[in-house]
Design a protein around this motif. Structure first.
Motif, PDB file in Angstrom:
ATOM      1  N   LEU A  81       0.835  -1.201   0.000  1.00 47.97           N
ATOM      2  CA  LEU A  81       0.000   0.000   0.000  1.00 47.97           C
ATOM      3  C   LEU A  81       0.871   1.252   0.000  1.00 47.97           C
ATOM      4  O   LEU A  81       0.621   2.202  -0.757  1.00 47.97           O
ATOM      5  CB  LEU A  81      -0.923  -0.005   1.219  1.00 47.97           C
ATOM      6  CG  LEU A  81      -1.854   1.207   1.364  1.00 47.97           C
ATOM      7  CD1 LEU A  81      -2.797   1.312   0.175  1.00 47.97           C
ATOM      8  CD2 LEU A  81      -2.636   1.129   2.664  1.00 47.97           C
ATOM      9  N   MET A  97      -7.024  -1.689  -2.806  1.00 48.68           N
ATOM     10  CA  MET A  97      -6.929  -2.349  -1.503  1.00 48.68           C
ATOM     11  C   MET A  97      -8.307  -2.825  -1.048  1.00 48.68           C
ATOM     12  O   MET A  97      -8.480  -3.964  -0.597  1.00 48.68           O
ATOM     13  CB  MET A  97      -6.341  -1.371  -0.480  1.00 48.68           C
ATOM     14  CG  MET A  97      -6.130  -1.964   0.905  1.00 48.68           C
ATOM     15  SD  MET A  97      -4.711  -3.071   0.945  1.00 48.68           S
ATOM     16  CE  MET A  97      -4.592  -3.406   2.704  1.00 48.68           C
ATOM     17  N   LEU A 153      -1.328  -5.599  -4.821  1.00 52.80           N
ATOM     18  CA  LEU A 153      -1.983  -5.066  -3.630  1.00 52.80           C
ATOM     19  C   LEU A 153      -3.353  -5.704  -3.456  1.00 52.80           C
ATOM     20  O   LEU A 153      -3.724  -6.131  -2.345  1.00 52.80           O
ATOM     21  CB  LEU A 153      -2.114  -3.547  -3.746  1.00 52.80           C
ATOM     22  CG  LEU A 153      -2.839  -2.826  -2.604  1.00 52.80           C
ATOM     23  CD1 LEU A 153      -2.097  -3.025  -1.291  1.00 52.80           C
ATOM     24  CD2 LEU A 153      -2.968  -1.333  -2.925  1.00 52.80           C
ATOM     25  N   GLY A 157      -3.692  -8.342  -0.367  1.00 52.26           N
ATOM     26  CA  GLY A 157      -4.682  -7.929   0.630  1.00 52.26           C
ATOM     27  C   GLY A 157      -5.855  -8.898   0.687  1.00 52.26           C
ATOM     28  O   GLY A 157      -6.313  -9.273   1.766  1.00 52.26           O
TER      29      GLY A 157
END
Length: 280
Positions: A81, A97, A153, A157
């Motif tokens: 991030l 995200m 990401l 995530g």
């Protein structure tokens, strides 16, 4: 449902404390290390310090392995991030995200046989639209200089989030405290390695806000596990994500006097509709 509501509340508190730490914390890795130390201690307290290593108990291997993997993914997502914010800006990074919830949803449907109803599907679509709307900035150029980083990401995530569902399916419910301990301890080990590598010197505010974040952070993970044991992931994950966004946004308005644009108010309304549909 009570555990899902408690998980949402705890996650919202994490967001509020993070907002309070803005401009007060100088070293994010130091803050995370402090957070993971306290989370590990809380988890060890729940587990019992004499029960942290119990290889003779069935399911211990899953708690150890899946916990460490989840902890490493948590920290990897945070680092990605930061990298993406520098390369691609806040808007794209925040959107990707949050859209990581696609991963646990897909895994739950494809591998664990969950079948969302029509209202759940509509609610999920409305939730995704709301997430994009609340992060979208008109006139913002969406040129990503590091497109692979955005995909990483989303994936890292999302996979980090789905580990709780995987543990719920293959792990032992009696060892969930150990699972959380190894999650935070695994993240702490990597975090300390980064501290040494970057030669960061933790300040008081770094340690203070890290410890402050730790309490709701631990309970958000604990209550999420309990919610997944009682509700389908296709309900839990989108509800958890969009409800946290909703409450964190309201907190920003009430506590920090932030102002929303018209499209963001529309997004908030869409979140309310999505939550209603997801829980039908």
């Amino acid at each position: 449902m009570i555990y899902l509501l408690l998980a949402i509340f705890s996650s919202t508190m994490v967001q509020i404390v993070m907002r309070l730490s803005t401009n007060r914390v100088k070293n994010n890795i130091s803050m995370l290390a402090s957070c993971y130390v306290v989370c590990s201690l809380i988890a060890a307290g729940y587990t019992g310090f004499g029960n942290l290593v119990t290889p003779s108990i069935p399911g211990f291997g899953a708690s150890l392995g899946l916990g460490f993997v989840q902890g490493l993914l948590y920290l990897a997502a945070f680092i990605l991030l930061q990298v993406n914010v520098k390369r691609n800006g806040v808007v794209l990074s925040a959107s990707f995200m949050k859209l990581g919830l696609l991963v646990p949803m897909g895994v739950s449907i494809l591998f664990f046989g969950e079948e969302p109803g029509i209202f759940h599907i509509i609610g999920f679509i409305v939730a995704l639209i709301a997430i994009v709307m609340i992060n979208y900035e008109p006139g913002h150029t969406a040129n990503a200089s590091f497109k692979a980083g955005l995909i990483l990401l989303l994936l890292v995530g999302g996979v980090g989030d789905v580990m709780a569902k995987i543990y719920q399916e293959v792990g032992s419910p009696d060892l969930s405290a150990q699972f959380l301990f190894y999650t935070f301890f695994g993240a702490l080990v990597l975090c300390l390695g980064l501290l040494v590598w970057k030669k960061e010197h933790p300040g008081f505010m770094d340690l203070f806000f890290g410890a402050l974040i730790a309490v709701p952070n631990y309970f958000a993970s604990q209550f999420l596990l309990k919610a997944l044991a009682r509700l389908d992931a296709v309900i839990v994950y989108p509800s958890y994500n969009v409800a946290t966004i909703f409450l964190a946004t309201l907190a920003g308005i009430c506590l920090f006097r932030e102002r929303l644009k018209v499209r963001q108010w529309i997004a908030i309304g869409a979140i309310v509709i999505a939550l209603a549909l997801l829980n039908l």
